[in-house]
Every structure is written in structure tokens, then in C-alpha cells.
Design an enzyme around this catalytic site. Structure first.
Site, PDB file in Angstrom:
ATOM      1  N   ILE A 561      44.873  48.579  49.070  1.00 15.03           N
ATOM      2  CA  ILE A 561      44.897  48.070  50.449  1.00 15.03           C
ATOM      3  C   ILE A 561      46.112  47.190  50.706  1.00 15.03           C
ATOM      4  O   ILE A 561      46.250  46.609  51.788  1.00 15.03           O
ATOM      5  CB  ILE A 561      43.613  47.290  50.782  1.00 15.03           C
ATOM      6  CG1 ILE A 561      43.406  46.130  49.802  1.00 15.03           C
ATOM      7  CG2 ILE A 561      42.398  48.206  50.808  1.00 15.03           C
ATOM      8  CD1 ILE A 561      42.211  45.255  50.146  1.00 15.03           C
ATOM      9  N   GLY A 562      47.000  47.056  49.729  1.00 13.92           N
ATOM     10  CA  GLY A 562      48.191  46.245  49.942  1.00 13.92           C
ATOM     11  C   GLY A 562      48.948  46.042  48.642  1.00 13.92           C
ATOM     12  O   GLY A 562      48.427  46.291  47.545  1.00 13.92           O
ATOM     13  N   GLY A 564      52.512  43.667  46.819  1.00 16.76           N
ATOM     14  CA  GLY A 564      53.511  42.610  46.950  1.00 16.76           C
ATOM     15  C   GLY A 564      54.342  42.516  45.705  1.00 16.76           C
ATOM     16  O   GLY A 564      54.239  43.347  44.792  1.00 16.76           O
ATOM     17  N   GLY A 565      55.174  41.480  45.647  1.00 11.63           N
ATOM     18  CA  GLY A 565      56.063  41.334  44.520  1.00 11.63           C
ATOM     19  C   GLY A 565      55.346  41.051  43.221  1.00 11.63           C
ATOM     20  O   GLY A 565      55.839  41.377  42.142  1.00 11.63           O
ATOM     21  N   GLY A 567      51.970  41.959  42.530  1.00 13.79           N
ATOM     22  CA  GLY A 567      50.983  42.943  42.119  1.00 13.79           C
ATOM     23  C   GLY A 567      50.483  43.764  43.285  1.00 13.79           C
ATOM     24  O   GLY A 567      50.985  43.679  44.408  1.00 13.79           O
ATOM     25  N   VAL A 569      46.970  45.124  45.509  1.00 17.52           N
ATOM     26  CA  VAL A 569      45.618  44.703  45.877  1.00 17.52           C
ATOM     27  C   VAL A 569      44.751  45.928  46.121  1.00 17.52           C
ATOM     28  O   VAL A 569      45.153  46.870  46.817  1.00 17.52           O
ATOM     29  CB  VAL A 569      45.646  43.809  47.124  1.00 17.52           C
ATOM     30  CG1 VAL A 569      44.235  43.318  47.456  1.00 17.52           C
ATOM     31  CG2 VAL A 569      46.581  42.621  46.908  1.00 17.52           C
ATOM     32  N   LYS A 583      43.432  41.732  42.991  1.00 19.51           N
ATOM     33  CA  LYS A 583      44.885  41.812  42.887  1.00 19.51           C
ATOM     34  C   LYS A 583      45.257  42.030  41.429  1.00 19.51           C
ATOM     35  O   LYS A 583      45.146  41.144  40.590  1.00 19.51           O
ATOM     36  CB  LYS A 583      45.566  40.548  43.410  1.00 19.51           C
ATOM     37  CG  LYS A 583      47.099  40.691  43.406  1.00 19.51           C
ATOM     38  CD  LYS A 583      47.796  39.564  44.142  1.00 19.51           C
ATOM     39  CE  LYS A 583      47.849  38.328  43.289  1.00 19.51           C
ATOM     40  NZ  LYS A 583      48.705  37.281  43.905  1.00 19.51           N
ATOM     41  N   ASP A 683      55.568  30.745  49.556  1.00 16.90           N
ATOM     42  CA  ASP A 683      55.736  32.127  50.048  1.00 16.90           C
ATOM     43  C   ASP A 683      54.858  32.367  51.266  1.00 16.90           C
ATOM     44  O   ASP A 683      54.119  33.343  51.341  1.00 16.90           O
ATOM     45  CB  ASP A 683      55.397  33.120  48.936  1.00 16.90           C
ATOM     46  CG  ASP A 683      55.872  34.536  49.297  1.00 16.90           C
ATOM     47  OD1 ASP A 683      56.674  34.673  50.238  1.00 16.90           O
ATOM     48  OD2 ASP A 683      55.431  35.493  48.639  1.00 16.90           O
TER      49      ASP A 683
END
Length: 852
Positions: A561-562, A564-565, A567, A569, A583, A683
């Protein structure tokens, strides 16, 4: 239109008619005494004057009738002849045969008032045009009604423009009704000049400016309704003491200031509504002296402090609404004395402590909303004594313990919301008898066991049950309940498996601990060895670890579902019914410790903070094969994804967007100022702001967070953050500072208001002073054109809050970090009284806000 004289006189000039009257009256008595001659002349003059006056009144009314629309003229067909007192519809006359009242209420008439000659109606004391379709302005010659006294009612029409100042000349006026029109401008400032005004209603217009100061000493007031306008100004000293005042409604305006203690001296007051304004300060305890008060609504303001226990004296109260403020402390026990209370709403405050059992004494209460506060402990059993209750909302608190079985005795209850608490155990069997229940939400708790077998639970959506410990039953999304014998066998099997997995994880943990220590010793690294390599939120961690692996099918991409830098999710629906976000960290490269450091950093941060606007952390797992964090699932996903989706962005209206801005500010204020040591996120971006099912903001992703130790050299570290949100000073320094979070917050705020990332907006505004051509461009950038065009422009109070949020965001992005406000200052500013706009919202430029 010409006057319609009787047929026998229709061809004679008016002068001849009067001469005929003279001959008829005078000739037969020409031989009488002189004294009789004088009296006859006097009678003749009086009669002649009466006829002329009636003709003037008839001419004025018939002229007005002829100016109305055709259908309106046909409705007034009885208006004909020389005397309005001769059965004209809606016309009432004095004994002197002069028009005294014109009552055309709810007749469907359409036209203007401009052609109604008030000077020809000198004895008119009542004009009632309520509920018609009159339009245009109120003519200034209405002031000619000098004898105006029991009404001037122009309500529920389509009248517009300002109220003429000349209306102040109606010094004998008792009732003035202007409501539900399109009036603009200021209210009449001297409307109570004669001290006779009793009833004044002007709600549902577009009035601006202050409340007339003349009302302060207008002790004759009985009823005042000014709600749903755009009135502004400080009301602290505008109102006085009114012995006869019964009803006062000032809601939905832009008023500010503090509540006056004088309201308590209005002994006849039964209803007071000042909701949806910008009031500040405390609720004055003196309100408890207004013992006739039946209805009190102070919701949606900025009131502070505790709820006065003196309100418990208002035993006649049946409607009490104090929601959407900043009230704190406990609910006073004296609220239990309000035996006649039917409606109580305290939602969206900072109230804490336990819910008082004295509420159970309110046997007439049918609506109770205590949601979005900080109430703890268990739900009191006495709530079950409120047998008239139809709506109960205790959601979004910190209530724990079991649901009292006494709640099942609320036979009239229709809506029940206990979601987003910490309730545990099973749902009481008494709920089987709640046949009136139509809507239920028990999500985000720790409940388990079977659902009650009633319609409300069977037909509820899965969102009403999600995120619990282990609910089962015949409902969408839930697994069927397992009979006891099967459950016992399964539990034994689970225990065996869990023990095996647990021992395996311990062994792997020991192995990799020794492995990393050996690598560190060999490379003479100064890095701290990994600490606990396996832990998760409760005692059956082994089972949960295995469940997560199984339900995500070894982290299959279809559950993603997503990303990022740090890991990726995944959404994981556990066998217990709880739905969580997992995550999974990217595996470290050979010799690389940054991911492990990010992992332990996030754990340290999340285990020490608890806040309603920070994503809830359930647990973590770390070993060679899989390292991941487990969070509460935010149903709406990231703010960035919603803003980038046309349909979802439209659903994110201005009120929700302002709440997001406030929520993120409160989370960062908590991290910076209420945690010891302070926590810097590093962040903040729209991708790391997650929204729950009710669009409330939750800050997430603490992989780059650092515990800030003042005056420590350890605050220097490598760059972390998201480009486009990071403070400009990070280009030449890497020192951790809470002002970098402030800068990023400003970017996110502009993104929320604009519907997209602001890009180079700040730099273009900053450089405008160095170039005349650029200055011209910057001056032409209107706020209304910069905000998200997918939404209708904000109006009234919301427009002020939007402009204030943008101005605050600009302050957060000051090029000098020391000039930026702290997050505590930002949070307090967003929750405090907003200054009125210096000019209308549509003509405000971005540069004005940037420089302000």
C-alpha cells in the site's frame, strides 16, 4: 392606474363633485342662524378632509398594486374604489376611517416597495409583508411612518442592499423583522433610539460590521436573532442587562471577545446561542444565575478552562452544547443535577478524567456525545440508567475495560459509537435485546468474541468492526465463530507452533547477534551492536510474526500500500480480525548499518510517544530474514495520495484540510516540547502524514527521527528528509534542529491548501523585492487563485482561517531558521482567535500574507 370612482361620478371632475357636496349641505339651511351656519361649514370641511385623505391612501395603495407583477395584482382584486376601508383585503382602518394596518403575510406577492408612498399613509402603525417575494431595496421614505408602533415585518423575502439609516427615525418601533433576505452592509446603529424595541430579528442575511452599540442600553429587548450573518467585532461589552430578554441567538458570525458575566443577570433568558464564532476566554460561572435558561449553545469557539460547576444550578436546562472548544478538566459532577436535560454534547474538547456516573441520573437525556476528548477509565454502569437515550457517542477517547452489560438495557438506543478507544473483552449478551439499534461502530478497540445476533450488527459495514482483538460472527468481513471444542484444539496447536517459532527466533537472534558482533570486532567498527533483535507488542509474538508472514504471503506485492526510502508498507489482516500496516525495512547492504539504525531509531521514538495525531505503534520484529514495524492502519492512506486523486481531493473539504493542518501542528508540538528529550522527525512530508477513516491526520515514519540532546555534538548527522520539503539551510549544514521540522510543516500546510506541492512559490515571493517585473507578478498572485481550485472558495469564518494558515505557513518557511516560530507557537496560533481579514478574501494577494 387611475382611481376607480363609482359609476355615477366617473365622468365628473373632482372639483364638481366637491361643489355638489357643498350645495347639498349648504342650500337647505341658508336661512338658519349664523351659529348653525358656522357648524355646518366646520362639518363640511371635516368631511371634505376625510374624503381627500381616503383618496390619497387609496391612490397610494392602488399605485403600488399596479407596480406589482400581474399575478399579485389579481390576488389584490378587492382593492378598488375610493376607500381602502371598504373591505380591502389585508387592510385595517382606525375608527377615523384611516388605514392603520397592512397585513399581506404569506400572500405570494412579487414586486418592490419603491412605489409604495409611505407619506400618503400617515397613520399606518403595522406593516406585515412576511413570506412573500418582494425584491429590491428598502426605500428611504419608509422613515415617513412616524407613528409606527404591535410591527415592521419584511422577513422571508428577496430584499437586498443596505438598510437605510433613516429607519432609525422610527423611534416608536417595537418589532423589526428583516430575517431571511439578502441584505448587506451594517445593521441600523441607532435602532433602539426611542427605547421601545422589543423584538429584533435579522438572521440569514449578509450583514457585516459590529452589533449596534445602541442595544447595550435597550432594556426593552425581549427577543434578538442575528445568527447566520457576517457580523464581526468584540462582543465583550456590547450587551448589557435585560430584565425581559427571553431569546438571544448570535451564532454563525465572526464575533470575538469573551463572554460577559452580565448574561447571568438576564433573569428571564431561556435561550442563549453564540455558537460558531471566535469567542475566547472562559465560560463565566455567573451564567449559573440565569436560572430560567433552557438552552445554551456555545459550541465551535475557542473557549478555555473548565466547565463551571455553577451550570448545575440550571435545572430547567434541556439543551446544553459546548462542543468544538478547548475546554479541559473533568465534567463537573453537578451536571447530574440537570434533571430535565435532553441533549448534551461536549465533543471535540480536551476534557479528561473519568465519565461521571452522575450522568446516569439524567433520565430524560436522548442525545449524549462525549467523543474526541481524553476520557479514561471504564464506561460507568450508570449510563445504562438513561432509558430515554437514543444516540450515544463515546468514540475517540481513552476508555478501557469492558463494555458494561447495562448498556444493553438502553431499549430506545438507535446509534452507538464506541470506536477508537481501548475497550476489551466481549460484547455483553444483553445487546441481543437492543432491537431499536440501527447504527453501531465499535472499531479500533481490543474487543473479541461473537457479535450480537441483531440487525444493527449484521448489516453494519466491516469498517464498524475492524481493528479489534478477535471479533467473530455473521457479519461482512468477519470470520465465523469457532465452537468451543474446535477452539480448544486450535489453541493447543497454536501454542505448539508458537513455542517452536519463538525458540527458532531466539536461536536466530542469538546467531545474528554473535555474527554482527564478530563483524564489528573484525572491522574495528565503533557502531553500537544491535539490541533486542526480536520483540512484538504482546506475549504471543511468535504467533503474530508467523501470522504476518502468512497473510501477506511472504510480503507479496499485491498487499503493498506504499513505499519509501526506508522500506515498503503492506496491509495485513490478521486472523484475529485486526487489520494493521506493516512496514518491512529494506535489507541492509553488505557492511551497511543505516537501515538498522533507522529501524532502532523509529522504535525508540515510537515507544516513548503517545498522541492522537501520531500513528499508533503496535510492535516490531527484527532478524536476518525479515525486519518490520507494525502500526495501526490508516484507512484513507497518505495525504499525498488523496491530494493527487481528483475524486478524493474533492472530498477533502476546507474544514477537513484545516483540521489536518492543526493535527500535524499538534503532533509536532508534542514531539518538540512535551517529550524529554525532544524528538525531531526530520522527514515531514505529505507522504508521511496519514489519514484515518474520519480524515484526522497522523504523523508517521520515524525512521529518520533523532532524539535531540541539547548542546550535544551528536546532533550533527548526515542529511535525512525528502527533497522539496527540507529546509534550505540543510544545503550547507547537517545539524539537527527542530526548526527544520517547522520549515517542512510550512511546505505541507501550503500543499494542503493549494492541493499540490507549492514548488518554487516561496523563492519567487522572496525574490520579488529585487526585481520590479517580478514584484508586479508577485503582487498579482491572488490567494483565491492559488488555493485548490477543485473546491468552492471558502467563505465566512473558514476564509479567515485559510488565509491565516497560509500566512502562518509562510512564517514557518522563513529563510532564517531563528525567525521561524516554534511548533508550540504554531499550534497555539491555529487554536486561538483569528484576526479579521484586512480586506475581502477574493482580493488578498499572496505577497501580502508573505510580508505580513
Amino acid at each position: 392606474m387611475a382611481l376607480q370612482y363609482p359609476p355615477s361620478y366617473s365622468s365628473l371632475p373632482r372639483l364638481i363633485i366637491i361643489l355638489c357636496f357643498f350645495i347639498i349641505l349648504y342650500f337647505p339651511f341658508c336661512s338658519t342662524s349664523s351659529s348653525f351656519h358656522v357648524s355646518s361649514t366646520s362639518a363640511f370641511a371635516s368631511t371634505t378632509s376625510l374624503i381627500i385623505e381616503q383618496e390619497k391612501e387609496a391612490l397610494a395603495l392602488l399605485t403600488w398594486k399596479s407596480s406589482l407583477h400581474i399575478r399579485s395584482q389579481s390576488f389584490l382584486s378587492s382593492w378598488s374604489g375610493v376607500s381602502p376601508c371598504n373591505n380591502w383585503f389585508g387592510v385595517t382602518c382606525h375608527k377615523s376611517k384611516s388605514v392603520s394596518s397592512l397585513n399581506l403575510e404569506s400572500c405570494g406577492l412579487r414586486g418592490t416597495l419603491y412605489n409604495l408612498n409611505f407619506l400618503s399613509l400617515p397613520n399606518l402603525v403595522t406593516l406585515d409583508l412576511y413570506n412573500n417575494s418582494f425584491y429590491g431595496i428598502i426605500p428611504t421614505h419608509i422613515s415617513n411612518l412616524s407613528k409606527f408602533i404591535t410591527i415592521l415585518d419584511l422577513a422571508t423575502n428577496k430584499l437586498s442592499g443596505p438598510i437605510p439609516q433613516e429607519i432609525d427615525n422610527l423611534i416608536h418601533l417595537k418589532s423589526l423583522h428583516l430575517e431571511e433576505n439578502n441584505f448587506t452592509g451594517h445593521l441600523p446603529q441607532q435602532m433602539c433610539l426611542g427605547g421601545a424595541l422589543e423584538n429584533f430579528t435579522a438572521m440569514g442575511n449578509h450583514f457585516t460590521g459590529p452589533i449596534p452599540m445602541s442595544l447595550r442600553n435597550c432594556t426593552s429587548l425581549f427577543r434578538v436573532r442575528l445568527e447566520r450573518n457576517q457580523l464581526e467585532g468584540n462582543i465583550t461589552e456590547v450587551f448589557g442587562v435585560y430584565p425581559n430578554l427571553n431569546f438571544m441567538d448570535l451564532s454563525s458570525n465572526n464575533l470575538y471577545g469573551e463572554l460577559s458575566h452580565k448574561w447571568g443577570q438576564c433573569g428571564s433568558l431561556t435561550s442563549l446561542n453564540i455558537s460558531h464564532n471566535n469567542l475566547s476566554g472562559i465560560i463565566p460561572p455567573q451564567l449559573g444565575e440565569a436560572i430560567q435558561l433552557h438552552r445554551l449553545d456555545l459550541s465551535s469557539n475557542h473557549l478555555l478552562g473548565k466547565i463551571p460547576r455553577e451550570l448545575g444550578k440550571l435545572t430547567s436546562m434541556f439543551h446544553l452544547v459546548l462542543s468544538n472548544n478547548q475546554l479541559s478538566g473533568n465534567i463537573p459532577l453537578e451536571v447530574g443535577n440537570l434533571f430535565n436535560l435532553e441533549h448534551l454534547s461536549l465533543t471535540s474538547n480536551n476534557l479528561s478524567g473519568s465519565i461521571p456516573k452522575q450522568l446516569g441520573m439524567l433520565s430524560k437525556l436522548f442525545f449524549l456525545n462525549l467523543s474526541k476528548n481524553k476520557f479514561g477509565e471504564s464506561i460507568p454502569d450508570e449510563i445504562g440508567n438513561m432509558h430515554s437515550l437514543q444516540n450515544l457517542d463515546l468514540s475517540q477517547n481513552m476508555l478501557n475495560g469492558k463494555i458494561p452489560q447495562q448498556l444493553g438495557e438502553l431499549q430506545r438506543l438507535e446509534t452507538l459509537n464506541l470506536s477508537h478507544n481501548e475497550l476489551s473483552g466481549s460484547i455483553p449478551s444483553t445487546f441481543e435485546d437492543m432491537l431499536s439499534l440501527t447504527s453501531v461502530d465499535i472499531s479500533s478497540n481490543q474487543l473479541e468474541g461473537p457479535l450480537p445476533d441483531i440487525k444493527a450488527f449484521q448489516e453494519a459495514p466491516f469498517e464498524a468492526f475492524m481493528s479489534n482483538g478477535g471479533l467473530c460472527g455473521n457479519a461482512t468481513g468477519l470470520k465465523p465463530c469457532i465452537p468451543f471444542t474446535q477452539k480448544k484444539n486450535k489453541r493447543s496447536m497454536i501454542l505448539i507452533i508458537s513455542s517452536t517459532v519463538f525458540l527458532l527466533c531466539i536461536s536466530m537472534g542469538i546467531y545474528f547477534t554473535l555474527y554482527w558482533r564478530a563483524r564489528n570486532r573484525k572491522g574495528k567498527s565503533s557502531e553500537t551492536p544491535c539490541e533486542d533483535l526480536f520483540a512484538i507488542w504482546d506475549h504471543d509474538g511468535g504467533i503474530l510474526y508467523q501470522d504476518i508472514i502468512e497473510v501477506t504471503e511472504e510480503f507479496n506485492s499485491k498487499y503493498c500500500i506504499g513505499s519509501g526510502g526506508q522500506g515498503t508498507v503492506y496491509k495485513a489482516e490478521l486472523p484475529t480480525g485486526r487489520v494493521v500496516a506493516v512496514k518491512k525495512l529494506h535489507p541492509p547492504q553488505d557492511g551497511e548499518m543505516s537501515s538498522l539504525k533507522a529501524f532502532t531509531s523509529e522504535i525508540r521514538a515510537l515507544t516513548e510517544i503517545r498522541h492522537r495525531n501520531i500513528v499508533k505503534f503496535y510492535g516490531y520484529c527484527s532478524h536476518a530474514r525479515h525486519s518490520f514495524l507494525v502500526y495501526k492502519l490508516m484507512e484513507k492512506g497518505s495525504l499525498r495520495n488523496i491530494l493527487s486523486n481528483e475524486e478524493e481531493a474533492i472530498g477533502l473539504d476546507w474544514i477537513r484540510r484545516l483540521n489536518i493542518v492543526k493535527g500535524v501542528a499538534e503532533a509536532l508540538s508534542y514531539m518538540h516540547h512535551d517529550c524529554s528529550p525532544p524528538i525531531i522527525h526530520r522527514d515531514i512530508s505529505s507522504n508521511n502524514v496519514l489519514l484515518d477513516s474520519e480524515y484526522e491526520a497522523h504523523v508517521s515514519d520515524f525512521g529518520t527521527a533523532r532524539l535531540l540532546k541539547p548542546d550535544s555534538s551528536s546532533n550533527w548527522t548526515s542529511f535525512a528528509g525528502t527533497f522539496g520539503y527540507s529546509a534550505p539551510e540543510l544545503a550547507y549544514t547537517t545539524q539537527v534542529n527542530n526548526k527544520t521540522d517547522v520549515y517542512s510543516y510550512g511546505v505541507v500546510t501550503l500543499e494542503v491548501i493549494m492541493g499540490k506541492h507549492p514548488g518554487d512559490l516561496i523563492s519567487s515571493l522572496s525574490s520579488a523585492s529585487s526585481s520590479s517585473s517580478v514584484t508586479a507578478v508577485a503582487d498579482s498572485l491572488l490567494l483565491k487563485d492559488a488555493i485548490d481550485q477543485r473546491l468552492s472558495p471558502p467563505i465566512h469564518q473558514i476564509s479567515e482561517e485559510v488565509a491565516f494558515a497560509v500566512k502562518l505557513a509562510f512564517a514557518c518557511q522563513h529563510v532564517n531558521p531563528h525567525c521561524r516560530p516554534t511548533m508550540r507557537q504554531v499550534s497555539q496560533a491555529l487554536s486561538s482567535q483569528k484576526p479579521p481579514l484586512q480586506k475581502p478574501f477574493p482580493i488578498i494577494t499572496l505577497r501580502e500574507l508573505f510580508q505580513g
